[in-house]
Design a protein around this motif. Structure first.
Motif, mmCIF file in Angstrom:
data_model
loop_
_atom_site.group_PDB
_atom_site.id
_atom_site.type_symbol
_atom_site.label_atom_id
_atom_site.label_comp_id
_atom_site.label_asym_id
_atom_site.label_seq_id
_atom_site.Cartn_x
_atom_site.Cartn_y
_atom_site.Cartn_z
ATOM 1 N N SER A 236 15.375 -47.663 6.298
ATOM 2 C CA SER A 236 15.724 -48.228 7.593
ATOM 3 C C SER A 236 14.945 -49.536 7.765
ATOM 4 C CB SER A 236 15.409 -47.235 8.718
ATOM 5 O OG SER A 236 15.919 -47.708 9.941
ATOM 6 N N THR A 237 15.093 -50.154 8.903
ATOM 7 C CA THR A 237 14.479 -51.462 9.172
ATOM 8 C C THR A 237 12.975 -51.434 8.906
ATOM 9 O OG1 THR A 237 16.120 -51.905 10.879
ATOM 10 C CG2 THR A 237 14.098 -53.209 10.952
ATOM 11 N N VAL A 238 12.487 -52.442 8.201
ATOM 12 C CA VAL A 238 11.053 -52.593 7.944
ATOM 13 C C VAL A 238 10.459 -53.372 9.121
ATOM 14 C CG1 VAL A 238 9.295 -53.441 6.355
ATOM 15 C CG2 VAL A 238 11.500 -52.612 5.471
ATOM 16 N N ARG A 239 9.647 -52.699 9.920
ATOM 17 C CA ARG A 239 9.152 -53.293 11.165
ATOM 18 C C ARG A 239 7.782 -53.949 11.025
ATOM 19 N NH1 ARG A 239 12.050 -51.921 15.946
ATOM 20 N NH2 ARG A 239 10.480 -53.208 16.961
ATOM 21 N N GLY A 240 7.005 -53.578 10.000
ATOM 22 C CA GLY A 240 5.674 -54.157 9.868
ATOM 23 C C GLY A 240 5.252 -54.247 8.415
ATOM 24 N N VAL A 241 4.556 -55.358 8.076
ATOM 25 C CA VAL A 241 3.986 -55.524 6.743
ATOM 26 C C VAL A 241 2.578 -56.085 6.888
ATOM 27 C CG1 VAL A 241 6.122 -55.790 5.427
ATOM 28 C CG2 VAL A 241 5.115 -57.771 6.553
ATOM 29 N N PHE A 251 1.023 -53.025 2.514
ATOM 30 C CA PHE A 251 1.382 -51.882 3.360
ATOM 31 C C PHE A 251 2.607 -52.244 4.186
ATOM 32 C CE2 PHE A 251 -3.072 -51.504 2.377
ATOM 33 C CZ PHE A 251 -3.257 -50.147 2.151
ATOM 34 N N SER A 252 3.483 -51.248 4.358
ATOM 35 C CA SER A 252 4.697 -51.477 5.146
ATOM 36 C C SER A 252 5.006 -50.247 5.976
ATOM 37 C CB SER A 252 5.886 -51.794 4.220
ATOM 38 O OG SER A 252 6.176 -50.685 3.382
ATOM 39 N N ASP A 256 12.159 -45.692 9.647
ATOM 40 C CA ASP A 256 12.409 -44.417 8.963
ATOM 41 C C ASP A 256 11.197 -43.492 9.043
ATOM 42 O OD1 ASP A 256 10.712 -45.841 7.362
ATOM 43 O OD2 ASP A 256 12.071 -45.998 5.654
ATOM 44 N N LYS A 257 10.225 -43.819 9.925
ATOM 45 C CA LYS A 257 9.000 -43.037 10.162
ATOM 46 C C LYS A 257 8.019 -43.114 9.000
ATOM 47 C CE LYS A 257 11.892 -39.522 12.377
ATOM 48 N NZ LYS A 257 12.167 -38.079 12.440
ATOM 49 N N GLN A 258 8.324 -43.935 7.993
ATOM 50 C CA GLN A 258 7.496 -43.970 6.792
ATOM 51 C C GLN A 258 6.471 -45.093 6.846
ATOM 52 O OE1 GLN A 258 9.718 -43.932 3.134
ATOM 53 N NE2 GLN A 258 11.265 -42.518 3.932
ATOM 54 N N VAL A 259 5.303 -44.808 6.287
ATOM 55 C CA VAL A 259 4.255 -45.814 6.085
ATOM 56 C C VAL A 259 3.931 -45.772 4.594
ATOM 57 C CG1 VAL A 259 1.940 -46.576 6.705
ATOM 58 C CG2 VAL A 259 3.352 -45.386 8.401
ATOM 59 N N LYS A 260 4.115 -46.919 3.920
ATOM 60 C CA LYS A 260 3.983 -46.952 2.462
ATOM 61 C C LYS A 260 2.865 -47.907 2.042
ATOM 62 C CE LYS A 260 8.963 -46.243 1.724
ATOM 63 N NZ LYS A 260 8.979 -44.990 0.942
ATOM 64 N N VAL A 291 -9.481 -48.742 6.293
ATOM 65 C CA VAL A 291 -8.783 -47.991 7.335
ATOM 66 C C VAL A 291 -7.490 -48.732 7.679
ATOM 67 C CG1 VAL A 291 -8.862 -47.521 9.825
ATOM 68 C CG2 VAL A 291 -10.717 -46.752 8.362
ATOM 69 N N LEU A 292 -6.432 -47.974 7.842
ATOM 70 C CA LEU A 292 -5.129 -48.490 8.249
ATOM 71 C C LEU A 292 -4.777 -47.877 9.604
ATOM 72 C CD1 LEU A 292 -2.283 -49.819 7.628
ATOM 73 C CD2 LEU A 292 -1.693 -47.638 6.558
ATOM 74 N N VAL A 293 -4.266 -48.704 10.527
ATOM 75 C CA VAL A 293 -3.860 -48.210 11.846
ATOM 76 C C VAL A 293 -2.385 -48.523 12.034
ATOM 77 C CG1 VAL A 293 -4.329 -48.222 14.323
ATOM 78 C CG2 VAL A 293 -6.177 -48.718 12.710
ATOM 79 N N THR A 294 -1.621 -47.523 12.428
ATOM 80 C CA THR A 294 -0.184 -47.683 12.666
ATOM 81 C C THR A 294 0.140 -47.246 14.088
ATOM 82 O OG1 THR A 294 0.245 -45.459 11.812
ATOM 83 C CG2 THR A 294 0.409 -47.300 10.256
ATOM 84 N N CYS A 295 1.234 -47.775 14.624
ATOM 85 C CA CYS A 295 1.673 -47.366 15.971
ATOM 86 C C CYS A 295 3.165 -47.091 15.944
ATOM 87 C CB CYS A 295 1.325 -48.421 17.012
ATOM 88 S SG CYS A 295 2.119 -50.007 16.752
ATOM 89 N N SER A 296 3.601 -46.244 16.855
ATOM 90 C CA SER A 296 4.943 -45.687 16.712
ATOM 91 C C SER A 296 5.648 -45.513 18.053
ATOM 92 C CB SER A 296 4.846 -44.338 15.992
ATOM 93 O OG SER A 296 6.036 -43.609 16.065
ATOM 94 N N ARG A 297 6.939 -45.219 17.934
ATOM 95 C CA ARG A 297 7.748 -44.893 19.106
ATOM 96 C C ARG A 297 7.402 -43.516 19.659
ATOM 97 N NH1 ARG A 297 13.823 -45.884 17.831
ATOM 98 N NH2 ARG A 297 13.712 -43.780 16.989
#
Length: 503
Positions: A236-241, A251-252, A256-260, A291-297
């Motif tokens: 699905s759409t890649v929202r952050g890199v 990191f992306s 699609d709820k994925q963090v790679k 450390v990696l920080v992600t944010c979500s819907r």
């Protein structure tokens, strides 16, 4: 019978008194109650001045409300006599006399001579200094004949006092903004098949990465704008890199709820970070620790250990989509902006909120940290706001970009860039909040005008290029106009434009 007759007579008397008496007539004044009333009024309303003497006309003595009588020496004007409850002797061991108990005000002549002998007041000095500066301005402008104020103004200046200071008080004005050269479109890069949603520049400033709604991640050469590599894996759409400064990792995150985590030596995914329950909208890397920080819907932000993939903290507290997240080495180490219109500053160690900023009225879609100052800015549909770390104290509003602001970027020279949903880019002076340039680039040929939107923008590491990700599937690169000068592009600045709203 006699008893009944007496009761009837009394009833008749009471009836007579009831209907005959005039109730509208005021009650006769009682001397004792009036004295009590006046004593109470004196103590409550005039208690602060009860100790002062009362001058009786036609007599040569002053009486005190408490019964103290003080003789007035002949020839003295009793209007200038003031007695205190606690008179002080002229020195230790000196007894008070009738003269030392009286404190006399100076005469008008004495006041006038004392005023002439005193140095000029601060108000007079300020006025004369202001007048001199105005004169200097006229002198430099060629208006030497007008450099001296008229005689009426001079008389006002010599007068001093509150009237003069109120007349000469200057209205507060904003400082003049720093001049910045205008930016111009330098290059348009095509290659994506969907909206370009995110940008990241690698630390060596050789290439940059974009993520798109076509589910691909593309790596471009920064100098030439040519495509170097395409990475596929998201569904699905890649929202952050984000590109790591500490390791050769990319990191992306996506809808699609994925963090790679991508290893750029092999161009393969080497880690997944599972935990978000909905689309992941943004991510950021901590500058000093792994450390990696992600944010979500799903209204949370998650802190991940890059190496072990462990979910160290789940930052809860927002009540709607968390749209943006930023990290820094100083406290607070994590800042998030949400569609619930709040910004939260987080304690990374405890995993709890340090402060919640509620000034915005609309969704906060972007946050940017100043590279040198201990400040940051947030963008929303209502306006752009600047804040001071560590507690999030409000600095000022930057109003005028009347659109949904998707992205912000700032460089070390104090140029703040805001990109909006309608395709407009505004350039601001960080210190004063002055909007010195507005850009609306044409969409790619073949695209609809409605596809004019800015989703992300970022300065490269040299800060000489501005890269934007747009809804017409292109990447645009801007640079400063080298031929521009302050004379050819003057700052069209008016102090009234720069009023700061304090809310």
């Amino acid at each position: 019978m006699l008893g009944w007759q007496s009761i009837e007579k009394n009833n008749n008397k009471w009836t007579h008194d009831m209907f005959v008496s005039d109730h509208a007539k005021s009650i006769s004044l009682d001397d004792e109650s009036h004295k009590i009333k006046m004593d109470v009024k004196l103590k409550t309303e005039y208690g602060a001045v009860l100790h002062m003497p009362v001058l009786k006309e036609g007599k040569d003595r002053v009486s005190h409300p408490g019964g103290l009588h003080i003789c007035v020496p002949p020839g003295d004007d009793p209007d200038y006599l003031i007695t205190g409850t606690h008179a002080y002797p002229s020195g230790p061991g000196v007894a008070l006399t009738a003269d030392t108990k009286l404190h006399r005000n100076p005469s008008e002549g004495g006041i006038h001579s004392m005023a002439l002998a005193l140095p000029p007041s601060q108000a007079r000095q300020d006025v004369s200094r202001t007048a001199a500066s105005v004169g200097d301005i006229h002198h430099h402008a060629g208006g030497a004949g007008r450099s001296h104020p008229p005689s009426s103004a001079l008389s006002l200046m010599e007068g001093g006092g509150t009237r003069n200071s109120s007349l000469m008080r200057k209205a507060p004005t904003m400082p003049k903004p720093q001049w910045h050269p205008p930016w111009k479109l330098f290059r348009v890069i095509s290659g994506h098949l969907g909206w370009v949603r995110s940008i990241a520049v690698e630390p060596g400033n050789q290439w940059f990465v974009t993520g798109s709604a076509d589910r691909t991640i593309k790596i471009w050469d920064l100098a030439s704008g040519k495509l170097k590599l395409s990475l596929t894996g998201h569904i699905s759409t890649v929202r952050g890199v984000a590109v790591s400064t500490r390791s050769p990792y990319l990191f992306s995150c996506g809808e699609d709820k994925q963090v790679k985590c991508w290893d750029l030596e092999y161009n393969k995914v080497i880690r997944h970070y599972h935990g978000h329950l909905s689309a992941v909208y943004d991510l950021d890397l901590h500058p000093t620790i792994d450390v990696l920080v992600t944010c979500s819907r799903d209204a949370t932000a998650r802190v991940w250990d890059i190496r072990t993939k462990a979910n160290v903290h789940t930052l809860t507290g927002h009540t709607n989509t968390v749209a943006t997240v930023r990290c820094q080495a100083a406290e607070p180490q994590i800042i998030t902006g949400s569609h619930d219109s709040t910004i939260r500053l987080w304690d990374l160690i405890a995993g709890k909120t340090r402060a919640t900023l509620t000034n915005h009225k609309k969704s906060v879609r972007t946050v940017v940290l100043h590279p040198r100052q201990y400040t940051f800015a947030s963008g929303s549909a209502d306006n752009i706001k600047q804040w001071m770390f560590p507690d999030g104290n409000f600095i000022q509003n930057l109003s005028g970009h009347n659109a949904i602001i998707n992205t912000l970027a700032v460089n070390s020279d104090g140029v703040l860039v805001s990109g909006a949903d309608n395709g407009t880019i505004h350039m601001w002076d960080w210190r004063t909040g002055y909007n010195f340039q507005r850009i609306h680039a044409a969409v790619q040929p073949g695209s609809l005008d409605s596809e004019s939107g800015i989703f992300a923008c970022m300065f490269d590491n040299s800060e000489s290029r501005l890269i934007t990700a747009e809804a017409d599937k292109t990447i645009k690169v801007y640079k400063e106009d080298d031929t521009a000068t302050e004379e050819s592009h003057p700052v069209n600045w008016k102090p009234e434009i720069l009023k700061r709203k304090r809310f």
